[in-house]
Scaffold this active site. Structure first.
Site, mmCIF file in Angstrom:
data_model
loop_
_atom_site.group_PDB
_atom_site.id
_atom_site.type_symbol
_atom_site.label_atom_id
_atom_site.label_comp_id
_atom_site.label_asym_id
_atom_site.label_seq_id
_atom_site.Cartn_x
_atom_site.Cartn_y
_atom_site.Cartn_z
ATOM 1 N N ASP A 129 -3.928 4.977 -6.204
ATOM 2 C CA ASP A 129 -2.809 4.804 -7.125
ATOM 3 C C ASP A 129 -1.609 4.238 -6.387
ATOM 4 O O ASP A 129 -0.592 3.923 -6.998
ATOM 5 C CB ASP A 129 -2.450 6.163 -7.747
ATOM 6 N N ARG A 133 0.810 8.159 -0.785
ATOM 7 C CA ARG A 133 1.574 6.983 -0.354
ATOM 8 C C ARG A 133 0.601 5.998 0.292
ATOM 9 O O ARG A 133 -0.266 6.389 1.078
ATOM 10 C CB ARG A 133 2.667 7.359 0.655
ATOM 11 N N HIS A 158 0.368 2.813 -9.347
ATOM 12 C CA HIS A 158 1.339 3.903 -9.151
ATOM 13 C C HIS A 158 1.718 4.541 -10.499
ATOM 14 O O HIS A 158 2.895 4.632 -10.840
ATOM 15 C CB HIS A 158 2.581 3.395 -8.426
ATOM 16 N N GLU A 197 2.532 -2.223 -1.992
ATOM 17 C CA GLU A 197 2.673 -2.194 -3.452
ATOM 18 C C GLU A 197 3.982 -2.797 -3.967
ATOM 19 O O GLU A 197 4.049 -3.253 -5.106
ATOM 20 C CB GLU A 197 2.489 -0.783 -4.000
#
Ligand code: NAI
Length: 330
Positions: free
Chosen positions: A257, A233, A294, A262
């Site tokens: 990622d 996260r 992600h 985000e």
């Protein structure tokens, strides 16, 4: 029954349509927010993803519309106010595990691509530049990898890296006995993990305790040139402070990622926009940073499982049976 799915991108449509053939399914690319919540009007169930807003004001609006189940198409649930959902009588169910292998393999892909500078090498060769200067990596064999969080995903990562010959350290309040039987791994405190690891990889949930665990103090504890990978996260990492550590060379490379901001960027095409986020803009200038949007979960197997477990949770609710995947506050 009518189901509205938010943040349902093209890559997911066929999986959801195949898993939920018997109900009316409305698929919206749009995120669930206070502004878009009215799209769920007339539905019984709302299915959301990690980028959707499950805060109290949104839940209150959903309740007024008669929504009774919030089906999370994710394992993580930090985007949902479970206390508010319980008070409002909205059930929340998630997909607790869809493919730990997908996320673990993507994590290792980031490590290898960063280490062996694969993107730079590929772009060079396409330019007919066959020089090897600036592409020196290191053997993974014998390097120390610190795995923070040894649950389903972290333990998979540890097993893959054990095969590479890495020395494994772990940080987790609960020691994973099965993992300890499978590989040679030593549990240490976070300070020791930071001080001894050549690569640090994060696989723990975001909570009040873990938020910004990667900050200027922990970065300073790390070896100079450590590789940091975050597929867990975004807000586990203070990205501004990682930018500073990249500038000084304290962090040797960074694979991410997930990103703390985000929601405003990931999963969408912003190629025509002017980038407003100065933190990610600075990150994008580093050659030793690799960012994916992600996508660690994005495999055929994971998407199939997400869709089928979401359908199972909905069916349980429809039949008034409790699902083992229901979430309660606390
Ligand atoms: P899990 O629940 O199986 O394992 C999490 C581990 O973290 C547990 O062993 C727990 O004891 C440990 N932990 C909890 N709080 C901690 C703390 N403060 N310090 C150290 N360890 C702590 O979860 P799983 O399935 O392995 O997922 C890990 C994370 O991966 C999820 O929380 C989620 O944020 C992320 N994820 C990312 C995806 C992606 O596409 N990038 C997809 C799915 C999950």
């Amino acid at each position: 029954m009518k189901i509205t799915a938010f943040s349902a991108h093209k890559y997911e449509h066929k999986y959801l349509e195949e898993a939920i053939p018997e109900h009316e399914l409305k698929l919206f690319e749009m995120r669930l927010t206070v502004d878009s919540v009215d799209l769920a009007s007339g539905s019984d169930v709302v299915a959301i993803f990690v980028t959707d807003d499950g805060s109290r004001p949104v839940l209150e609006r959903l309740k007024k519309m008669g929504i009774q189940l919030l089906a999370l198409r994710s394992a993580g649930f930090n985007h949902v106010d479970l206390q508010a959902a319980q008070e409002l009588g909205i059930k929340v169910a998630r997909v607790p595990e869809y493919s730990p292998a997908a996320i673990a393999e993507h994590t290792v892909a980031l490590m290898l691509a960063l280490n062996r500078k694969l993107v730079k090498a590929h772009n060079r060769v396409r330019d007919l530049n066959f020089s090897l200067d600036g592409l020196v990596g290191f053997d993974m064999d014998g390097k120390t990898v610190g795995v923070a969080g040894t649950g389903k995903i972290g333990s998979k990562v540890a097993k893959i890296l054990s095969g590479f010959g890495c020395r494994l350290l772990a940080y987790d309040p609960y020691e994973n006995e099965d993992l300890k039987k499978a590989v040679d791994i030593t549990y240490v405190d976070f300070k020791t993990l930071c001080a001894q690891s050549d690569i640090i990889t994060l696989h723990l949930p975001l909570s009040k305790d873990s938020q910004y665990m990667i900050n200027k103090d922990s970065l300073q504890e790390m070896k100079h040139g450590t590789m940091l990978v975050n597929t867990s996260r975004g807000a586990l990492v203070n990205t501004r402070e990682v930018n500073e550590a990249l500038k000084s060379g304290q962090i040797g490379s960074f694979g991410m990622d997930v990103y703390e901001e985000e929601e405003a960027l990931f999963f969408e095409d912003h190629s025509e926009d002017i980038l407003q986020d100065d933190v990610i803009a600075r990150l994008l200038t580093f050659q030793n940073v690799m960012i994916t949007s992600h996508q660690a979960f994005l495999t055929n197997e994971a998407l199939t499982k997400i869709a089928t477990v979401t359908a199972y949770n909905i069916n349980c609710w429809e039949k008034k049976q409790s699902s083992p995947n229901e979430l309660k506050p606390g």
